[in-house]
Design a protein around this motif. Structure first.
Motif, PDB file in Angstrom:
ATOM      1  N   LEU C 556       0.867  -1.165   0.000  1.00 18.35           N
ATOM      2  CA  LEU C 556       0.000   0.000   0.000  1.00 18.35           C
ATOM      3  C   LEU C 556       0.908   1.220   0.000  1.00 18.35           C
ATOM      4  CD1 LEU C 556      -2.889   1.178   0.284  1.00 18.35           C
ATOM      5  CD2 LEU C 556      -2.564   1.126   2.750  1.00 18.35           C
ATOM      6  N   ASN C 557       0.837   2.004  -1.056  1.00 17.59           N
ATOM      7  CA  ASN C 557       1.787   3.099  -1.226  1.00 17.59           C
ATOM      8  C   ASN C 557       1.056   4.337  -1.735  1.00 17.59           C
ATOM      9  OD1 ASN C 557       3.841   4.847  -1.953  1.00 17.59           O
ATOM     10  ND2 ASN C 557       5.193   3.214  -2.699  1.00 17.59           N
ATOM     11  N   HIS C 558       0.614   5.165  -0.796  1.00 15.84           N
ATOM     12  CA  HIS C 558      -0.182   6.329  -1.175  1.00 15.84           C
ATOM     13  C   HIS C 558       0.589   7.317  -2.051  1.00 15.84           C
ATOM     14  CE1 HIS C 558      -3.318   5.844   2.310  1.00 15.84           C
ATOM     15  NE2 HIS C 558      -3.497   4.993   1.328  1.00 15.84           N
ATOM     16  N   SER C 559       1.881   7.453  -1.808  1.00 21.65           N
ATOM     17  CA  SER C 559       2.658   8.393  -2.630  1.00 21.65           C
ATOM     18  C   SER C 559       2.674   7.944  -4.080  1.00 21.65           C
ATOM     19  CB  SER C 559       4.098   8.491  -2.145  1.00 21.65           C
ATOM     20  OG  SER C 559       4.142   8.637  -0.770  1.00 21.65           O
ATOM     21  N   LEU C 560       2.812   6.658  -4.261  1.00 22.45           N
ATOM     22  CA  LEU C 560       2.853   6.135  -5.627  1.00 22.45           C
ATOM     23  C   LEU C 560       1.503   6.338  -6.319  1.00 22.45           C
ATOM     24  CD1 LEU C 560       4.370   4.573  -7.841  1.00 22.45           C
ATOM     25  CD2 LEU C 560       3.625   2.447  -6.756  1.00 22.45           C
ATOM     26  N   GLU C 561       0.423   6.031  -5.585  1.00 20.92           N
ATOM     27  CA  GLU C 561      -0.923   6.241  -6.157  1.00 20.92           C
ATOM     28  C   GLU C 561      -1.068   7.686  -6.606  1.00 20.92           C
ATOM     29  OE1 GLU C 561      -3.822   5.313  -3.102  1.00 20.92           O
ATOM     30  OE2 GLU C 561      -2.776   3.425  -2.688  1.00 20.92           O
ATOM     31  N   LYS C 562      -0.652   8.566  -5.699  1.00 19.57           N
ATOM     32  CA  LYS C 562      -0.847   9.980  -5.966  1.00 19.57           C
ATOM     33  C   LYS C 562       0.045  10.457  -7.104  1.00 19.57           C
ATOM     34  CE  LYS C 562      -2.279  14.114  -4.229  1.00 19.57           C
ATOM     35  NZ  LYS C 562      -2.151  15.274  -3.415  1.00 19.57           N
ATOM     36  N   ALA C 563       1.218   9.888  -7.203  1.00 17.75           N
ATOM     37  CA  ALA C 563       2.134  10.290  -8.267  1.00 17.75           C
ATOM     38  C   ALA C 563       1.513  10.016  -9.636  1.00 17.75           C
ATOM     39  CB  ALA C 563       3.463   9.548  -8.126  1.00 17.75           C
ATOM     40  N   HIS C 564       0.885   8.856  -9.781  1.00 18.51           N
ATOM     41  CA  HIS C 564       0.194   8.530 -11.035  1.00 18.51           C
ATOM     42  C   HIS C 564      -0.857   9.586 -11.340  1.00 18.51           C
ATOM     43  CE1 HIS C 564       1.705   4.581 -12.078  1.00 18.51           C
ATOM     44  NE2 HIS C 564       1.622   4.196 -10.814  1.00 18.51           N
ATOM     45  N   ARG C 565      -1.617   9.918 -10.320  1.00 17.86           N
ATOM     46  CA  ARG C 565      -2.732  10.833 -10.532  1.00 17.86           C
ATOM     47  C   ARG C 565      -2.237  12.233 -10.872  1.00 17.86           C
ATOM     48  NH1 ARG C 565      -5.863   8.671  -5.131  1.00 17.86           N
ATOM     49  NH2 ARG C 565      -6.262   6.567  -5.910  1.00 17.86           N
ATOM     50  N   VAL C 566      -1.223  12.682 -10.150  1.00 21.12           N
ATOM     51  CA  VAL C 566      -0.734  14.043 -10.386  1.00 21.12           C
ATOM     52  C   VAL C 566      -0.078  14.142 -11.771  1.00 21.12           C
ATOM     53  CG1 VAL C 566       0.920  15.788  -9.605  1.00 21.12           C
ATOM     54  CG2 VAL C 566      -0.544  14.626  -7.951  1.00 21.12           C
ATOM     55  N   ALA C 567       0.599  13.085 -12.177  1.00 21.33           N
ATOM     56  CA  ALA C 567       1.207  13.095 -13.517  1.00 21.33           C
ATOM     57  C   ALA C 567       0.130  13.328 -14.573  1.00 21.33           C
ATOM     58  CB  ALA C 567       1.925  11.773 -13.768  1.00 21.33           C
ATOM     59  N   ASP C 568      -1.026  12.697 -14.382  1.00 21.33           N
ATOM     60  CA  ASP C 568      -2.115  12.864 -15.341  1.00 21.33           C
ATOM     61  C   ASP C 568      -2.755  14.250 -15.223  1.00 21.33           C
ATOM     62  OD1 ASP C 568      -1.683  10.347 -16.334  1.00 21.33           O
ATOM     63  OD2 ASP C 568      -3.142   9.388 -15.003  1.00 21.33           O
ATOM     64  N   PHE C 569      -2.864  14.738 -13.991  1.00 19.96           N
ATOM     65  CA  PHE C 569      -3.419  16.079 -13.800  1.00 19.96           C
ATOM     66  C   PHE C 569      -2.581  17.130 -14.534  1.00 19.96           C
ATOM     67  CE2 PHE C 569      -5.760  14.919  -9.674  1.00 19.96           C
ATOM     68  CZ  PHE C 569      -7.008  15.080 -10.256  1.00 19.96           C
ATOM     69  N   ILE C 570      -1.272  16.941 -14.492  1.00 19.62           N
ATOM     70  CA  ILE C 570      -0.404  17.930 -15.140  1.00 19.62           C
ATOM     71  C   ILE C 570      -0.698  17.969 -16.640  1.00 19.62           C
ATOM     72  CG2 ILE C 570       1.993  18.483 -15.719  1.00 19.62           C
ATOM     73  CD1 ILE C 570       2.809  17.381 -12.952  1.00 19.62           C
ATOM     74  N   GLU C 571      -0.841  16.785 -17.233  1.00 20.81           N
ATOM     75  CA  GLU C 571      -1.121  16.744 -18.677  1.00 20.81           C
ATOM     76  C   GLU C 571      -2.501  17.323 -18.976  1.00 20.81           C
ATOM     77  OE1 GLU C 571       1.653  12.804 -19.467  1.00 20.81           O
ATOM     78  OE2 GLU C 571      -0.420  12.761 -20.132  1.00 20.81           O
ATOM     79  N   LEU C 572      -3.466  16.992 -18.115  1.00 26.05           N
ATOM     80  CA  LEU C 572      -4.808  17.531 -18.301  1.00 26.05           C
ATOM     81  C   LEU C 572      -4.790  19.058 -18.177  1.00 26.05           C
ATOM     82  CD1 LEU C 572      -8.034  17.304 -18.275  1.00 26.05           C
ATOM     83  CD2 LEU C 572      -7.776  17.405 -15.802  1.00 26.05           C
ATOM     84  N   GLY C 573      -4.016  19.554 -17.222  1.00 24.71           N
ATOM     85  CA  GLY C 573      -3.936  20.997 -17.013  1.00 24.71           C
ATOM     86  C   GLY C 573      -3.555  21.713 -18.287  1.00 24.71           C
ATOM     87  N   GLU C 574      -2.609  21.135 -18.983  1.00 27.21           N
ATOM     88  CA  GLU C 574      -2.173  21.773 -20.222  1.00 27.21           C
ATOM     89  C   GLU C 574      -3.312  21.794 -21.250  1.00 27.21           C
ATOM     90  OE1 GLU C 574       1.558  20.265 -21.748  1.00 27.21           O
ATOM     91  OE2 GLU C 574       1.248  21.355 -23.634  1.00 27.21           O
ATOM     92  N   LEU C 575      -4.058  20.709 -21.303  1.00 23.10           N
ATOM     93  CA  LEU C 575      -5.169  20.663 -22.256  1.00 23.10           C
ATOM     94  C   LEU C 575      -6.260  21.680 -21.872  1.00 23.10           C
ATOM     95  CD1 LEU C 575      -6.467  19.342 -24.735  1.00 23.10           C
ATOM     96  CD2 LEU C 575      -7.566  17.723 -23.182  1.00 23.10           C
ATOM     97  N   MET C 576      -6.489  21.827 -20.581  1.00 24.04           N
ATOM     98  CA  MET C 576      -7.492  22.799 -20.138  1.00 24.04           C
ATOM     99  C   MET C 576      -7.100  24.205 -20.589  1.00 24.04           C
ATOM    100  SD  MET C 576      -8.267  21.359 -16.318  1.00 24.04           S
ATOM    101  CE  MET C 576      -9.387  22.664 -15.819  1.00 24.04           C
ATOM    102  N   ILE C 577      -5.808  24.479 -20.487  1.00 24.68           N
ATOM    103  CA  ILE C 577      -5.295  25.792 -20.908  1.00 24.68           C
ATOM    104  C   ILE C 577      -5.531  25.977 -22.409  1.00 24.68           C
ATOM    105  CG2 ILE C 577      -3.202  27.190 -21.116  1.00 24.68           C
ATOM    106  CD1 ILE C 577      -3.547  26.807 -18.227  1.00 24.68           C
TER     107      ILE C 577
END
Lengths: 227, 249, 644
Positions: C556-577
């Motif tokens: 169980l590795n919350h940092s790893l889970e979150k890292a996946h999610r944040v990596a995707d958020f960053i890409e989505l952020g660019e698309l939102m812009i």
């Protein structure tokens, strides 16, 4: 497993038995108390001895007393079963507990209270019940009829200050046991209602104070009388 | 504020586990308890240490994910969820002991995270009205007295956090189970399966290894949604009358 | 590719009925041969999984939570709309349709919205039958309230916990099917990718969050019911776990992403108290019915207030600026969410904001308490006042509440046709995860309606049409595509663990959030957006070279889970812009500073921008391609919203 055993083996079924036997024992306490209070009548124990004789000979009372023993036994057995089950439900306990902020001490320690009461009961049975039934008893005549002089046995026992003290302390434990047990039995039976539950709680508290106090009063008064 | 945290650490289900003490500095009174743990974790990660794992999600007191047994009480000193507990409830210099929910039916996953799927299985045993999608009567064809609807809502508010189990000296799940049985027993929609539901849900609750009820009332006192033990009495009634009268052998 | 919305021909009111009839059916005996994967167990996911299982399909339901009941639908407070017209106040399916289209600033599809309004009535019936304890009148019938400025009372509610009760209803239906063996539940399993075979979605790759095992699951169709992406802003009213990963991975596999920049900012949230803040808490919109919104009239007073040199209750009436009442005399404090939010931002930008941060406005109940008495106010808002006090430590009966806008909902999402199918055949998106029926702005009490409409009443019909033309033979997870997708997920995990950088995952998330909030939040400009785009590109680089993810995959590795999610958020952020930049108009939640009326109100451009912007992923670090689906309005007349 039949539906009966299945039900009685469920946590709710076990609790049901605890509640029903508990309520019966509460009822028994009242009857027992009414009989015992006759010890305080200023008649040198005549009423009490007659009462004791009728208790020993009345076939109905004999059936009830067997039932009473059975219920005590059931109450004890099921409390052991439940305690074992409950212990297993939390194999590792907490390091820190603030349980006093959410529940009463007696509600959390019914097992300890009950164990003390059980010990008392055994001493009590040995001292009186066993002696009266199987021991060598003095006799007394009233209007030409011979009665076992139970009063004399009791008076002798209650002249011992240690015995009296033990009796009084145990009644304290009984009070705490009842203070939770009385209302708890109703809750287990599902008898919880906005209109009646507050009353049940009050009656329970009143009962848990009054009945053990009166029980304790008997040896105390008799001890004083013996001085 | 400065605090000392004594936290249960356990690598996984089979690890023995033990307490580890962490000092935390610069805690603001406006932080929520979980935010304070976030700060601790950021510090731990920076130092290269494994952060403390705890369950949490909505952080507004409704999802029931957060747990934590804080200073001997589930969800800490207030009758709320841990996520709604703020540091102003603690004093400077205090030592705070944080433990996971302890119950056989809630095995520890890691650190303070436990597995509460036993609750799901209790609901699966009968915590529903067996209606499929579509083909139901108009909503207003079933009038329900307001007080009954309100009572049902009182019970239905349960968030399934497990504080009742954690608080109970017997690790009993009676409050949780009874809340659902009550809700559906009160409502006309639940009448059809009323008996079977009570029997099955109680059986499942027992099968999960939860304890029995001693009526201490600790569950009610600690429930963040204030669910009443009246529901337990109702469940008992439902169950006893069900076993006596149902035709389930 | 031309986007085919598959909207059925014919009059608006008959489209759905006709479409249902024209859709192919799957033979009852064949249904058990099909497997459907449902990702997410919120309102849309749980209702879809239960309904499909009831029909006879075999369903696999996935959630990253420990239980399906934790989904963030549970947090919705206010209520659910339905055109029941129980109150006899003139509501109708058409009126709900009209209000929703208009509320969405004419950026939603007529046919979808009409269908939503049409099935809304069935949702209430369904929920009541399940035992959802909606509020009732003394006569035993259902109670309604008017919500979010609607002129009819069509909102059904269960105290302030409507979302919870509806979700528990859907969860109970789902639980019944789990017990029946028709749904297999996979808790604590996060979807990491879609598996495509011959251009169709045929499965998913998941990561078991307890063991780290990367697993593959096959099905004849995949339903994404994975909610919105408000957490791209770091601070939002979304749950901590809410994420875009499932939708984003689908997007990278070929599902177009529609209107990503349409986000809803809710005006009445508890303001940020410091850097430690992890999430924002919404206070029900109903507070604006009695509370008056104000800030000090001058910057100087505001400054003194912030420094604690004056007390708020000592500020005289004439030194207070009730800016909403001043600017919008007819609607006052009850202007729609986007207008209220934007104006709060304006006064704070002017330096008149309150709270230590200067980013808050007052919501004052002094007059209401004086007028109605404390007990009336308490009965209406007692629980909200308590919640506020618990969080802030201040008593709203004594001092005014402080509020500030916060990201609350995302109208954008995966592009879907009338059948809720994305541009990937066999891949569906339901609820907040799709670009939905809310256009550029969602009305209060409409999100619950849409999630349940999609799950209970739309997908059970539309999925049959697709499955009927799909052979029922089992999909084999030994197919090389499964192995390939799983290998990609594993390598991404390894990559994240290998970086061993210096900055925590949260550091990047917070930084992304700040960029998005400042430049793609309540007001956007070409200049700011361009700047933000460059910053995000840099952030992405930094993330993949300097993120610190500790531990291993096999735990169980919350940092790893979150890292996946944040990596995707960053890409989505660019698309939102990109999306915000290309939409050169102001509409709903999207306000471009360059496009406003002289009075500072949003200026829509129906001639050039009445379309759905659907973005196609073109590859790593490539600009995405824009496809436009024109919006055709045959039943409503486009008007400018005015609340003066």
């Amino acid at each position: 497993m039949s539906w009966v055993t299945k039900t009685l083996n469920s946590t709710l079924g076990k609790k049901l038995l605890m509640a029903l036997t508990g309520l019966f024992l509460i009822l028994f306490l009242v009857v027992h108390l009414v009989g015992n209070l006759q010890l305080l009548l200023p008649d040198e124990g005549e009423a009490f001895n007659k009462y004791a004789e009728s208790m020993a000979t009345n076939p109905f009372i004999r059936v009830v007393s067997i039932g009473n023993f059975a219920f005590i036994l059931l109450h004890v057995i099921y409390s052991i079963l439940l305690t074992r089950h409950n212990r297993k439900s939390r194999p590792i306990g907490y390091a820190e507990s603030a349980a006093s902020t959410n529940s009463t001490w007696s509600s959390r320690n019914m097992g300890i209270l009950g164990t003390v009461i059980l010990i008392f009961l055994l001493v009590h049975l040995k001292g009186f019940y066993y002696e009266i039934k199987f021991g060598e008893m003095p006799f007394i005549d009233y209007e030409g009829v011979s009665y076992k002089n139970v009063f004399a046995i009791v008076a002798a026992a209650y002249s011992n200050v240690l015995y009296v003290a033990f009796y009084v302390v145990c009644m304290g434990f009984l009070a705490f046991h009842l203070s939770h047990g009385f209302a708890s039995a109703f809750q287990t039976l599902g008898l919880n209602h906005v209109k009646y539950s507050p009353l049940i709680k009050k009656v329970g508290i009143g009962f848990s104070i009054l009945v053990p106090t009166l029980f304790a009063l008997i040896p105390v008064v008799m001890y004083i009388q013996s001085l | 504020m400065q605090l000392t945290l004594k936290i249960w650490r356990q690598k996984n289900a089979s690890d023995k586990g033990g307490f580890v003490t962490y000092p935390v500095k610069d805690v603001s009174k406006d932080m929520s308890f979980l935010e304070m743990l976030d700060v601790l974790n950021e510090g731990l990660i920076e130092k290269g240490e494994d952060p403390v794992h705890f369950d949490h999600d909505c952080r507004e007191g409704i999802c029931g994910t957060c747990s934590l047994y804080i200073n001997g009480k589930p969800h800490g000193p207030l009758q709320t969820t841990t996520c709604q507990l703020h540091m102003r409830s603690f004093s400077d210099g205090q030592t705070i002991t944080i433990e996971p929910w302890r119950a056989k039916a809630f095995p520890i996953v890691k650190d303070l995270v436990v597995n509460r799927s036993a609750f799901d299985r209790i609901i699966q045993a009968g915590g529903y009205v067996s209606v499929g999608t579509g083909g139901v009567p108009d909503a207003n064809e079933i009038p329900i007295p307001k007080n009954i609807a309100d009572l049902a809502m009182d019970a239905a508010q349960c968030i399934g956090c497990g504080a009742c189990v954690a608080a109970c000296k017997n690790a009993s799940a009676m409050l949780f189970t009874s809340a659902k049985i009550s809700q559906l027993a009160l409502l006309p929609q639940g009448q059809v399966e009323r008996k079977t539901r009570a029997e099955k849900m109680v059986a499942q609750m027992d099968a999960e290894g939860f304890g029995a009820c001693t009526n201490t009332g600790a569950c009610e006192a600690e429930c963040p949604k204030g669910i009443s033990i009246t529901n337990i009495a109702r469940m008992n009634r439902e169950y006893f009358s069900a076993v006596l009268s149902s035709e389930n052998i | 590719m031309i986007l085919d919305s598959k909207i059925p021909a014919g009059p608006l009111a008959e489209k759905w009925t006709k479409h249902k009839f024209n859709s192919k059916l799957v033979n009852p005996a064949n249904k058990r041969k099909y497997e459907v994967i449902v990702v997410g167990t919120g309102l849309a996911g749980a209702s879809a999984a239960a309904s499909l299982a009831e029909l006879g399909y075999n369903v696999k339901a996935f959630t990253f939570h420990d239980s399906p009941r934790r989904a963030h639908s549970i947090a919705a407070q206010g209520g659910i709309n339905a055109a029941k017209n129980y109150q006899n106040d003139g509501d109708s399916v058409f009126r709900l349709f009209y209000d929703t289209i208009k509320g969405g600033d004419y950026r939603a599809r007529e046919a979808n919205v009409y269908r939503l309004a049409e099935v809304s009535v069935k949702i209430i019936d369904q929920c009541v039958a399940q035992g959802v304890p909606f509020a009732r009148e003394y006569g035993g019938l259902l109670a309604n309230r008017s919500f979010g400025g609607a002129q009819v009372s069509r909102t059904f509610y269960a105290r302030g916990q409507t979302g919870q009760q509806l979700l528990l209803g859907a969860y109970s239906a789902l639980s019944r099917q789990v017990a029946n063996g028709k749904v297999k539940l996979y808790p604590r399993s996060e979807m990491m990718d879609v598996v495509m075979i011959d251009g169709h979605a045929r499965g998913i790759v998941t990561r078991n969050l307890i063991t780290g095992a990367v697993e593959t699951h096959s099905g004849h169709a995949v339903l994404l019911c994975t909610g919105g992406y408000g957490n791209v802003f770091y601070l939002s009213t979304n749950a901590m776990g809410s994420n875009v990963t499932a939708a984003w991975r689908a997007h990278k596999r070929g599902a177009y992403f529609a209107n990503p920049c349409f986000t809803q900012i809710h005006p009445t949230c508890i303001p940020v108290s410091g850097d430690h803040q992890s999430k924002l808490t919404l206070m029900s919109e109903s507070l604006r019915n009695d509370g008056r919104v104000w800030v000090p009239a001058t910057k100087e007073t505001a400054e003194k207030l912030r420094k604690g040199q004056v007390k708020v209750n000592d500020i005289k009436e004439e030194d207070r600026d009730y800016f909403l009442e001043r600017k919008y005399p007819s609607f006052g404090n009850l202007v729609p969410r986007d207008v209220a939010s934007r104006n709060a931002k304006y006064v704070c930008d002017e330096g008149r904001g309150v709270n230590e941060t200067g980013e808050a406005v007052f919501l004052d109940f002094r007059e209401a308490v004086k007028r109605d008495g404390k007990s009336i106010i308490e009965s209406k808002y007692g629980n909200l006042f308590d919640m506020y006090k618990q969080i802030t430590g201040e008593d709203p009966y004594e001092v005014p509440m402080m509020i500030y806008p916060a990201v609350h909902y995302t109208m954008g999402g995966l592009w879907v046709d009338y059948n809720l199918m994305t541009t990937i055949p066999g891949l569906y998106a339901l609820g907040e995860a799709n670009f939905s029926d809310h256009g550029a702005n969602r009305l209060g009490a409409s999100a619950l309606m849409q999630g349940l409409a999609d799950g209970y009443f739309v997908i059970p019909y539309t999925i049959g049409d697709y499955l009927a033309s799909t052979p029922p033979k089992p999909v084999d997870t030994t197919h090389p595509e499964f192995e390939k997708a799983a290998a990609e997920v594993k390598s991404r995990v390894e990559q994240l663990l290998k970086i061993k950088g210096k900055k925590t995952v949260d550091y990047f998330h917070k930084k992304l959030g700040k960029i998005m909030w400042n430049e793609c939040g309540m007001a956007r400009s070409a200049e700011g957006l361009k700047k933000a785009k460059a910053e995000i590109k840099q952030l992405k680089k930094d993330f993949w070279s300097d993120v610190k993810v500790l531990g291993t995959n096999e735990e169980l590795n919350h940092s790893l889970e979150k890292a996946h999610r944040v990596a995707d958020f960053i890409e989505l952020g660019e698309l939102m812009i990109d999306d915000a930049l290309s939409r050169e108009e102001s509409c709903g939640g999207h306000f471009r500073e360059e496009y406003q009326t002289p009075e500072g109100e949003a200026l829509r451009d129906d001639e050039n921008f009445a379309y759905v912007a659907a973005w196609k992923y073109m590859g790593e670090n490539q600009e995405e391609e824009l496809y436009k689906e024109p919006l055709i309005f045959e039943n409503v007349k486009l008007t400018q919203r005015s609340y003066k």
